[in-house]
Design a protein around this motif. Structure first.
Motif, PDB file in Angstrom:
ATOM      1  N   TYR A   1       4.031   6.685  11.323  1.00  0.00           N
ATOM      2  CA  TYR A   1       3.937   7.335  10.015  1.00  0.00           C
ATOM      3  C   TYR A   1       2.493   7.343   9.522  1.00  0.00           C
ATOM      4  O   TYR A   1       1.988   8.372   9.044  1.00  0.00           O
ATOM      5  CB  TYR A   1       4.822   6.617   9.002  1.00  0.00           C
TER       6      TYR A   1
ATOM      7  N   ARG B   1      -8.526   5.686   7.401  1.00  0.00           N
ATOM      8  CA  ARG B   1      -8.422   7.126   7.144  1.00  0.00           C
ATOM      9  C   ARG B   1      -7.434   7.433   6.016  1.00  0.00           C
ATOM     10  O   ARG B   1      -7.529   8.484   5.373  1.00  0.00           O
ATOM     11  CB  ARG B   1      -7.994   7.860   8.424  1.00  0.00           C
ATOM     12  N   ARG B   2      -6.490   6.511   5.781  1.00  0.00           N
ATOM     13  CA  ARG B   2      -5.462   6.742   4.753  1.00  0.00           C
ATOM     14  C   ARG B   2      -5.751   6.006   3.453  1.00  0.00           C
ATOM     15  O   ARG B   2      -4.975   6.107   2.501  1.00  0.00           O
ATOM     16  CB  ARG B   2      -4.078   6.324   5.278  1.00  0.00           C
TER      17      ARG B   2
ATOM     18  N   HIS C   1      -0.186   7.230  11.205  1.00  0.00           N
ATOM     19  CA  HIS C   1      -1.033   8.072  12.048  1.00  0.00           C
ATOM     20  C   HIS C   1      -0.840   9.555  11.754  1.00  0.00           C
ATOM     21  O   HIS C   1      -1.780  10.352  11.901  1.00  0.00           O
ATOM     22  CB  HIS C   1      -0.727   7.793  13.519  1.00  0.00           C
ATOM     23  N   THR C   2       0.360   9.937  11.332  1.00  0.00           N
ATOM     24  CA  THR C   2       0.674  11.355  11.190  1.00  0.00           C
ATOM     25  C   THR C   2       0.700  11.846   9.742  1.00  0.00           C
ATOM     26  O   THR C   2       0.589  13.052   9.507  1.00  0.00           O
ATOM     27  CB  THR C   2       2.046  11.663  11.827  1.00  0.00           C
ATOM     28  N   THR C   3       0.840  10.950   8.768  1.00  0.00           N
ATOM     29  CA  THR C   3       0.938  11.391   7.386  1.00  0.00           C
ATOM     30  C   THR C   3      -0.388  11.938   6.861  1.00  0.00           C
ATOM     31  O   THR C   3      -1.465  11.549   7.321  1.00  0.00           O
ATOM     32  CB  THR C   3       1.404  10.233   6.472  1.00  0.00           C
ATOM     33  N   GLY C   4      -0.287  12.814   5.891  1.00  0.00           N
ATOM     34  CA  GLY C   4      -1.481  13.318   5.232  1.00  0.00           C
ATOM     35  C   GLY C   4      -1.742  12.645   3.895  1.00  0.00           C
ATOM     36  O   GLY C   4      -2.719  12.957   3.216  1.00  0.00           O
ATOM     37  N   GLU C   5      -0.879  11.692   3.517  1.00  0.00           N
ATOM     38  CA  GLU C   5      -1.019  10.983   2.248  1.00  0.00           C
ATOM     39  C   GLU C   5      -2.156   9.964   2.317  1.00  0.00           C
ATOM     40  O   GLU C   5      -2.483   9.440   3.389  1.00  0.00           O
ATOM     41  CB  GLU C   5       0.280  10.251   1.896  1.00  0.00           C
ATOM     42  N   THR C   6      -2.734   9.685   1.148  1.00  0.00           N
ATOM     43  CA  THR C   6      -3.729   8.610   1.049  1.00  0.00           C
ATOM     44  C   THR C   6      -3.278   7.630  -0.027  1.00  0.00           C
ATOM     45  O   THR C   6      -2.538   7.991  -0.954  1.00  0.00           O
ATOM     46  CB  THR C   6      -5.118   9.163   0.694  1.00  0.00           C
TER      47      THR C   6
ATOM     48  N   LYS D   1      -7.910   5.358   0.009  1.00  0.00           N
ATOM     49  CA  LYS D   1      -8.808   6.005  -0.936  1.00  0.00           C
ATOM     50  C   LYS D   1     -10.033   5.118  -1.166  1.00  0.00           C
ATOM     51  O   LYS D   1     -10.135   4.018  -0.616  1.00  0.00           O
ATOM     52  CB  LYS D   1      -8.080   6.251  -2.257  1.00  0.00           C
TER      53      LYS D   1
ATOM     54  N   ASP E   1      -6.854   3.863  11.673  1.00  0.00           N
ATOM     55  CA  ASP E   1      -5.856   4.712  11.025  1.00  0.00           C
ATOM     56  C   ASP E   1      -5.704   4.339   9.556  1.00  0.00           C
ATOM     57  O   ASP E   1      -5.579   5.206   8.687  1.00  0.00           O
ATOM     58  CB  ASP E   1      -4.504   4.572  11.729  1.00  0.00           C
TER      59      ASP E   1
END
Length: 332
Positions: free
Chosen positions: A85, A122-123, A87-92, A125, A119
């Motif tokens: 999740y 990258r997620r 790795h693939t989510t676009g949420e931060t 903030k 990973d």
């Protein structure tokens, strides 16, 4: 975490961020974490659990507050593998909390690798924080194998985050961030944040004992025993090995810890393998080929029941190789 530790641990993790509005929780939502996290006036919590069947089964044994937390309007329940999740989510998120355990196998170890840490970054903030645990820790005295393992986990985090702290508890949680002045285990600071935000008393002292915090974090940062008289502790030379998906050294260190605790006598043998050069692991292959050739020459045809020993060996070895390749592919 168990129910008794869920409340103070949840508050400690939440207090690491100055204003957590969006939080990702990987595991532990049904254990009492969620209801205490909601006391921090968050806007959204994404709670990820691998198996929805386990969560549904646990609902029947959970308190009313825990069940209400699961259906709170600010909580989104997600059934997925936590690492996939992330790795693939676009949420931060402002804060990512990972409730796992010791890296006793490849599944657990993949949450302690540099690949996972990247990973996470990258997620996160700006001023984002990672809280991950818990790992077995003996704050008063860590044996050599346990210190080596925990130091590897700590220093792998330090390769990816500017600031890292470990709680002087058993189990221990690691706190990591790139923002200065964000994470803290200072008692006065954490208590002030708690009173300002939550306004209730929570038993946090065992996380914040100054002497224990200094001792544990010095040992993990250096890989050496804590010496309170040393003015500038130095890291152990050439002893740190980064924990990665392709080189899961913490998994190996945990095997040594378990071997020592069980008294099976394999800890010393595992220590020998650690110092071998990589090419040494391929030396048995030509020996096995010679044995196989001699076997074919002496006994060209197998007359007994069952498969020939070489076929059994090759099939077993191929099976293990494919399993390892599948695990590594899944981790990535």
């Amino acid at each position: 975490p168990d129910l008794g530790e869920a409340a103070p641990l949840a508050h400690l993790c939440m207090l690491q961020h100055p204003n957590p509005r969006s939080v990702l929780l990987l595991g532990g939502g049904i254990s009492g974490f969620l209801k205490n996290m909601l006391k921090h006036d968050v806007e959204r919590i994404d709670s990820v659990e691998l198996d929805p069947v386990v969560v549904n089964a646990a609902r029947g044994h959970a308190s009313v507050e825990d069940r209400l937390a699961l259906i709170h309007q600010g909580v989104r329940n997600i059934s997925a593998d936590g690492r996939e999740y992330l790795h693939t989510t676009g949420e931060t998120y402002d804060l990512i909390i990972v409730n796992t355990a010791d890296p006793v196998n490849a599944v657990m170890n993949r949450y302690y690798t540099s690949d996972f840490h990247r990973d996470v970054k990258r997620r996160l903030k700006s001023c984002g924080v990672l809280a991950i645990g818990g790992v077995t820790m003996v704050p008063q005295y860590q044996g050599e194998e346990l210190l080596t393992r925990n130091s590897s986990l700590y220093r792998t985090l330090r390769k990816n985050f500017a600031f890292v702290l470990a709680t002087p508890t058993n189990p221990s949680y690691f706190l990591a961030s790139d923002a200065a002045g964000t994470i803290s285990l200072d008692e006065s600071e954490i208590v002030a944040r708690l009173q300002k935000r939550v306004g209730e008393e929570v038993a946090l002292y065992h996380f914040l004992n100054a002497d224990d915090v200094r001792k544990v974090n010095t040992e993990l940062a250096t890989g050496r025993r804590y010496n309170p008289l040393a003015e500038s502790p130095e890291a152990a030379a050439d002893e740190f090995r980064e924990n990665t998906d392709a080189n899961p050294i913490a998994y190996y260190y945990t095997l040594r810890v378990w071997s020592l605790m069980s008294g099976d006598g394999f800890a010393g043998l595992l220590g020998i393998f650690q110092n071998l050069p990589r090419y040494a692991y391929f030396i048995p292959l030509p020996i096995l080929l010679v044995v196989w050739a001699l076997y074919r020459k002496i006994r060209p045809r197998y007359s007994g029941a069952g498969a020939p020993l070489p076929v059994m060996f090759v099939a077993g070895f191929a099976g293990m190789t494919m399993e390892l390749l599948a695990i590594i592919s899944f981790q990535n």
